[in-house]
Design a protein around this motif. Structure first.
Motif, PDB file in Angstrom:
ATOM      1  N   ALA A   1      38.009 -21.910 -18.978  1.00 48.76           N
ATOM      2  CA  ALA A   1      37.526 -22.870 -19.900  1.00 48.76           C
ATOM      3  C   ALA A   1      36.055 -22.924 -20.063  1.00 48.76           C
ATOM      4  O   ALA A   1      35.345 -23.036 -21.301  1.00 48.76           O
ATOM      5  CB  ALA A   1      38.042 -24.154 -19.457  1.00 48.76           C
ATOM      6  N   LEU A   2      35.385 -22.581 -19.079  1.00 48.31           N
ATOM      7  CA  LEU A   2      33.915 -22.653 -19.094  1.00 48.31           C
ATOM      8  C   LEU A   2      33.253 -21.276 -19.899  1.00 48.31           C
ATOM      9  O   LEU A   2      32.606 -21.572 -20.873  1.00 48.31           O
ATOM     10  CB  LEU A   2      33.251 -22.676 -17.774  1.00 48.31           C
ATOM     11  CG  LEU A   2      33.696 -23.936 -17.127  1.00 48.31           C
ATOM     12  CD1 LEU A   2      32.960 -23.740 -15.587  1.00 48.31           C
ATOM     13  CD2 LEU A   2      32.734 -25.023 -17.649  1.00 48.31           C
ATOM     14  N   VAL A   3      34.029 -20.242 -19.582  1.00 47.86           N
ATOM     15  CA  VAL A   3      33.378 -19.014 -19.876  1.00 47.86           C
ATOM     16  C   VAL A   3      33.853 -18.711 -21.508  1.00 47.86           C
ATOM     17  O   VAL A   3      33.024 -18.326 -22.206  1.00 47.86           O
ATOM     18  CB  VAL A   3      33.891 -17.773 -19.291  1.00 47.86           C
ATOM     19  CG1 VAL A   3      33.648 -16.582 -19.952  1.00 47.86           C
ATOM     20  CG2 VAL A   3      33.582 -17.822 -17.913  1.00 47.86           C
TER      21      VAL A   3
ATOM     22  N   VAL B   1      29.325 -29.265 -25.804  1.00 45.79           N
ATOM     23  CA  VAL B   1      29.163 -28.130 -24.573  1.00 45.79           C
ATOM     24  C   VAL B   1      29.245 -28.813 -23.409  1.00 45.79           C
ATOM     25  O   VAL B   1      30.038 -28.441 -22.532  1.00 45.79           O
ATOM     26  CB  VAL B   1      27.914 -27.256 -24.844  1.00 45.79           C
ATOM     27  CG1 VAL B   1      27.825 -26.627 -23.757  1.00 45.79           C
ATOM     28  CG2 VAL B   1      28.246 -26.375 -26.141  1.00 45.79           C
ATOM     29  N   TRP B   2      28.536 -29.866 -23.294  1.00 48.57           N
ATOM     30  CA  TRP B   2      28.671 -30.587 -22.120  1.00 48.57           C
ATOM     31  C   TRP B   2      29.900 -31.306 -21.879  1.00 48.57           C
ATOM     32  O   TRP B   2      30.454 -31.672 -20.864  1.00 48.57           O
ATOM     33  CB  TRP B   2      27.414 -31.734 -21.905  1.00 48.57           C
ATOM     34  CG  TRP B   2      26.172 -30.806 -21.551  1.00 48.57           C
ATOM     35  CD1 TRP B   2      25.195 -30.428 -22.488  1.00 48.57           C
ATOM     36  CD2 TRP B   2      25.940 -30.218 -20.288  1.00 48.57           C
ATOM     37  NE1 TRP B   2      24.224 -29.664 -21.738  1.00 48.57           N
ATOM     38  CE2 TRP B   2      24.702 -29.459 -20.430  1.00 48.57           C
ATOM     39  CE3 TRP B   2      26.586 -30.383 -19.063  1.00 48.57           C
ATOM     40  CZ2 TRP B   2      23.957 -29.162 -19.320  1.00 48.57           C
ATOM     41  CZ3 TRP B   2      25.758 -29.752 -17.995  1.00 48.57           C
ATOM     42  CH2 TRP B   2      24.723 -29.179 -18.104  1.00 48.57           C
ATOM     43  N   GLN B   3      30.492 -31.936 -22.974  1.00 47.11           N
ATOM     44  CA  GLN B   3      31.804 -32.203 -22.888  1.00 47.11           C
ATOM     45  C   GLN B   3      33.009 -31.516 -22.222  1.00 47.11           C
ATOM     46  O   GLN B   3      33.672 -31.811 -21.313  1.00 47.11           O
ATOM     47  CB  GLN B   3      32.403 -32.975 -24.113  1.00 47.11           C
ATOM     48  CG  GLN B   3      31.498 -34.029 -24.744  1.00 47.11           C
ATOM     49  CD  GLN B   3      32.187 -34.371 -26.314  1.00 47.11           C
ATOM     50  OE1 GLN B   3      33.291 -33.657 -26.755  1.00 47.11           O
ATOM     51  NE2 GLN B   3      31.404 -35.118 -26.845  1.00 47.11           N
ATOM     52  N   ASN B   4      32.503 -30.387 -22.938  1.00 44.91           N
ATOM     53  CA  ASN B   4      33.654 -29.171 -21.959  1.00 44.91           C
ATOM     54  C   ASN B   4      33.265 -28.739 -20.654  1.00 44.91           C
ATOM     55  O   ASN B   4      34.242 -28.706 -19.912  1.00 44.91           O
ATOM     56  CB  ASN B   4      33.545 -27.829 -23.071  1.00 44.91           C
ATOM     57  CG  ASN B   4      34.100 -28.113 -24.391  1.00 44.91           C
ATOM     58  OD1 ASN B   4      34.797 -28.863 -24.679  1.00 44.91           O
ATOM     59  ND2 ASN B   4      33.747 -27.010 -25.360  1.00 44.91           N
ATOM     60  N   ILE B   5      32.203 -28.733 -20.279  1.00 54.40           N
ATOM     61  CA  ILE B   5      31.755 -28.440 -19.105  1.00 54.40           C
ATOM     62  C   ILE B   5      32.300 -29.608 -17.976  1.00 54.40           C
ATOM     63  O   ILE B   5      32.865 -29.481 -17.161  1.00 54.40           O
ATOM     64  CB  ILE B   5      30.402 -28.383 -18.735  1.00 54.40           C
ATOM     65  CG1 ILE B   5      29.589 -27.214 -19.274  1.00 54.40           C
ATOM     66  CG2 ILE B   5      29.825 -28.411 -17.258  1.00 54.40           C
ATOM     67  CD1 ILE B   5      28.192 -26.936 -19.521  1.00 54.40           C
ATOM     68  N   GLY B   6      31.886 -30.826 -18.496  1.00 49.67           N
ATOM     69  CA  GLY B   6      32.567 -31.991 -17.870  1.00 49.67           C
ATOM     70  C   GLY B   6      34.182 -31.956 -17.632  1.00 49.67           C
ATOM     71  O   GLY B   6      34.671 -32.393 -16.518  1.00 49.67           O
ATOM     72  N   LEU B   7      34.933 -31.663 -18.909  1.00 53.67           N
ATOM     73  CA  LEU B   7      36.358 -31.614 -18.820  1.00 53.67           C
ATOM     74  C   LEU B   7      36.812 -30.763 -17.975  1.00 53.67           C
ATOM     75  O   LEU B   7      37.814 -30.869 -17.097  1.00 53.67           O
ATOM     76  CB  LEU B   7      36.801 -31.510 -20.194  1.00 53.67           C
ATOM     77  CG  LEU B   7      38.421 -31.191 -20.243  1.00 53.67           C
ATOM     78  CD1 LEU B   7      39.175 -32.452 -20.185  1.00 53.67           C
ATOM     79  CD2 LEU B   7      38.511 -30.592 -21.722  1.00 53.67           C
TER      80      LEU B   7
END
Length: 662
Positions: A313-315, A610-616
């Motif tokens: 998910a991050l990459v 981007v930060w929403q995705n990192i947090g999720l």
């Protein structure tokens, strides 16, 4: 999942491959569309086999036992699992051991080893579905770039040996004459030789309104001719044309990573081997700590742990988030030269702008003509203004200054005067002879140096002023004004509404004009009469203030040093000064200052997603990791924590390409 590299050459090949038609006159499915469908076949086959296998298990069908069951699920697994195992093996051969491919391979093969066949197939199937979603998102980005590729002209009608011949644009030299018919693309940058022309420049500027220009104006490669056959004299080679430059910037933008993106890639390389060793520890360490140790149970927990911890998910979603931001900006006539500048725009708190060509059109027009002051009898009376302008125009015809071009647009009846012996006096104006009279045309400094008395009321004039003296007598002046761009007021309001605390104007124009424009627009502070080095000094002073992040917006060659020195350099006019464009970090293709606030919004939205995705990703993974290590999560929860979160993150990133920025 590995990130796909977007290559313009590959896209171009794909585009032409997809244009094939048969000779029977009917359109058939292109190889490209057939190829797209084929990519879904393995996942569809595995999905059908998995559902059928689960159904046979549920209803306890007699023949579906032991080796038949194993073969069934292996057949379901191979279409989606073999490519991943192969990729993992190739990575190992290249010295890259700890990849997401290795994690998924170990987890799914391990699931088969302990008899959890449906889970093994499901994990790999959903992983493959995630790959398909990623490909779809990347293909969407590719299609945006294809739109640019489609405007690249592939031929030019050039005048050679008395006739127009069709040649490749790359072979046309500077100064040659080319012809462009209605509906055709302009192949190279040039100057219009025809009386007028109307062009669609949407591919270059994002502006849908046709652009009608007159003889002598610039025409840019990639524009579409809308009205009549036109002739153009080329001013640049094809490789230096506007469209070639934009394509190059788009391609390079994907290679310039943001700090967040680079951090996540580095993080994944450290994180993945740690996860592998933790999974090994989770399998064997409990043997030393618990009395009822069962190898199969702890191996199953370790496999769940591996699937959950895969950094897919991050990459995937972070690069796609930034690419979505770049694509959204491009469709709005804004070119970021890299993802790092999307981040930089979110930190800007001080906006500094040039005046001419940035908030004004940079097109000078005569505002007032004042003649009859100390005029000789020949110049007095009703026809005084016309004759006065003929003297002035005769002199300005020898100049290339933008103000001279504005003066020469004046229409005076009768035969034009001719000027001779014209010389330029640096920083002051022109001196020459018209009708055997000595004529001086320029600023107050020119008049003072020739001991010519200037009326005192000229001191209060704010606009640019051109004074005229004939035979050492002051005979009049014209005032020249530059117009504000239509969206200048809107631009300042939106920049302020976006939270920018300080808006400043620095200009090389006279200070009185600069102050007038700044006051009209509501700019916080302004300073005029600056040389390029003065602008640079002012910006460096601003940057030296604690916490200041300065964006400078300019358009000319003289702005290049400041564009380079500022935290974020923004060039107004993707079709403007080459030096400014090369130096800047962001290009506003439409020449609209209101796009500055839009660039800030896009940068902030990109960073937010981007930060929403990192947090999720981290949030869900941590929760399910704890549950998995405690034996409370099954492989199905692991699938959601890995592939499910990756899919959600991808969909979140794709939102950027659908947002409205008006």
């Amino acid at each position: 999942m590995k990130k796909k590299k977007i290559n313009l050459r590959d896209i171009d090949t794909e585009k032409h491959a997809g244009e094939h038609t048969h000779d029977d006159g009917h359109n058939h499915s292109s190889p490209e569309s057939v190829g797209k469908f084929k990519t879904y076949i393995p996942a569809i086959f595995s999905f059908v086999m998995l559902l059928a296998g689960i159904g046979l298990d549920y209803f306890d069908i007699l023949f579906f036992k032991e080796w038949v069951r194993i073969i069934w699920y292996v057949v379901a697994y191979l279409p989606v699992g073999f490519p991943v195992i192969k990729e993992g093996w190739n990575s190992i051969k290249n010295g890259d051991f700890f990849t997401e491919f290795l994690l998924m391979s170990i987890a799914t093969i391990g699931a088969f080893a302990i008899g959890e066949y449906p889970e093994g197939v499901a994990v790999m199937l959903f992983y493959a579905v995630g790959e398909l979603f990623q490909n779809a998102a990347v293909n969407r980005a590719k299609s945006n770039i294809k739109a640019l590729l489609d405007v690249r002209p592939n031929e030019a009608l050039v005048y050679r040996n008395g006739a127009y011949v069709s040649v490749a644009p790359e072979t046309v030299k500077i100064g040659e004459k080319i012809q462009v018919r209605v509906g055709e693309k302009v192949p190279l940058d040039g100057t219009l030789l025809s009386e007028k022309g109307s062009f669609n420049t949407a591919a270059l500027t994002g502006e849908s309104k046709p652009d009608t220009i007159q003889k002598g104006a610039s025409v840019f490669a990639g524009s579409i001719n809308l009205d009549g056959v036109v002739e153009i004299e080329t001013t640049k080679e094809f490789k230096d044309s506007s469209i070639a430059r934009i394509l190059d910037m788009v391609q390079n933008a994907t290679a310039r990573k943001s700090k967040t993106e680079l951090f996540i890639r580095k993080f994944a390389r450290i994180y993945t081997p740690i996860v592998v060793f933790l999974a090994i520890g989770l399998t064997f360490v409990p043997y030393l700590l618990v009395d009822d140790y069962v190898f199969r149970d702890w191996l199953y927990r370790a496999l769940i742990f591996l699937v959950i911890s895969c950094p897919c998910a991050l990459v995937i979603s972070i690069p796609l988030g930034y690419f979505g931001g770049l694509g959204a900006a491009s469709r709005n006539g804004i070119l970021f030269k890299g993802a790092s500048f999307l981040d930089s725009m979110t930190k800007v708190n001080t906006v500094v702008m040039d005046k001419t060509g940035t908030v004004t059109k940079g097109v000078f027009k005569i505002k007032d003509v004042v003649s009859g002051i100390n005029l000789e009898p020949a110049l007095s009376g009703v026809e005084g203004e016309a004759e006065f302008m003929k003297y002035l125009m005769a002199m300005e015809a020898q100049s290339t200054h933008p103000i001279a071009r504005a003066i020469l647009e004046y229409k005076a009846e009768g035969e034009d005067f001719k000027a001779t012996k014209v010389s330029e006096i640096a920083g002051k104006g022109l001196k020459g002879t018209v009708n055997d009279k000595t004529v001086l045309v320029g600023n107050k400094a020119l008049m003072n140096s020739n001991s010519i008395e200037v009326p005192s009321d000229t001191e209060s004039i704010v606009e640019s002023i051109v004074m005229v003296a004939i035979d050492n007598k002051f005979v009049g002046y014209v005032t020249i004004a530059d117009e504000l761009k239509e969206d200048a007021h809107q631009a300042i309001k939106e920049i302020r509404d976006s939270g920018i605390s300080k808006i400043i104007m620095l200009s090389g124009d006279k200070d009185s004009i600069t102050q007038q424009v700044a006051k009209e627009l509501g700019i916080d502070w302004a300073k005029g009469g600056l040389l390029p080095e003065d602008k640079l000094t002012e910006v460096e002073k601003l940057k030296a203030q604690p916490g200041a992040k300065v964006a400078f917006i300019g358009d000319g060659i003289n702005d290049a040093p400041v564009l380079a020195a500022s935290d974020v350099g923004i060039a107004m006019g993707g079709l403007g000064s080459d030096v400014a464009i090369e130096t800047a970090d962001i290009i506003i293709q439409t020449d609209q200052p209101s796009k500055i606030a839009r660039a800030i919004k896009i940068g902030r939205s990109t960073r937010s997603i981007v930060w929403q995705n990192i947090g999720l990703a981290f949030g869900v993974k941590i929760v399910v990791l704890i549950l998995g290590a405690g034996g409370l999560a099954t492989m199905w929860e692991a699938v959601f924590a890995d592939v499910g979160v990756a899919l959600l993150a991808i969909l979140n990133a794709v939102r950027l390409q659908r947002m409205k920025w008006e």
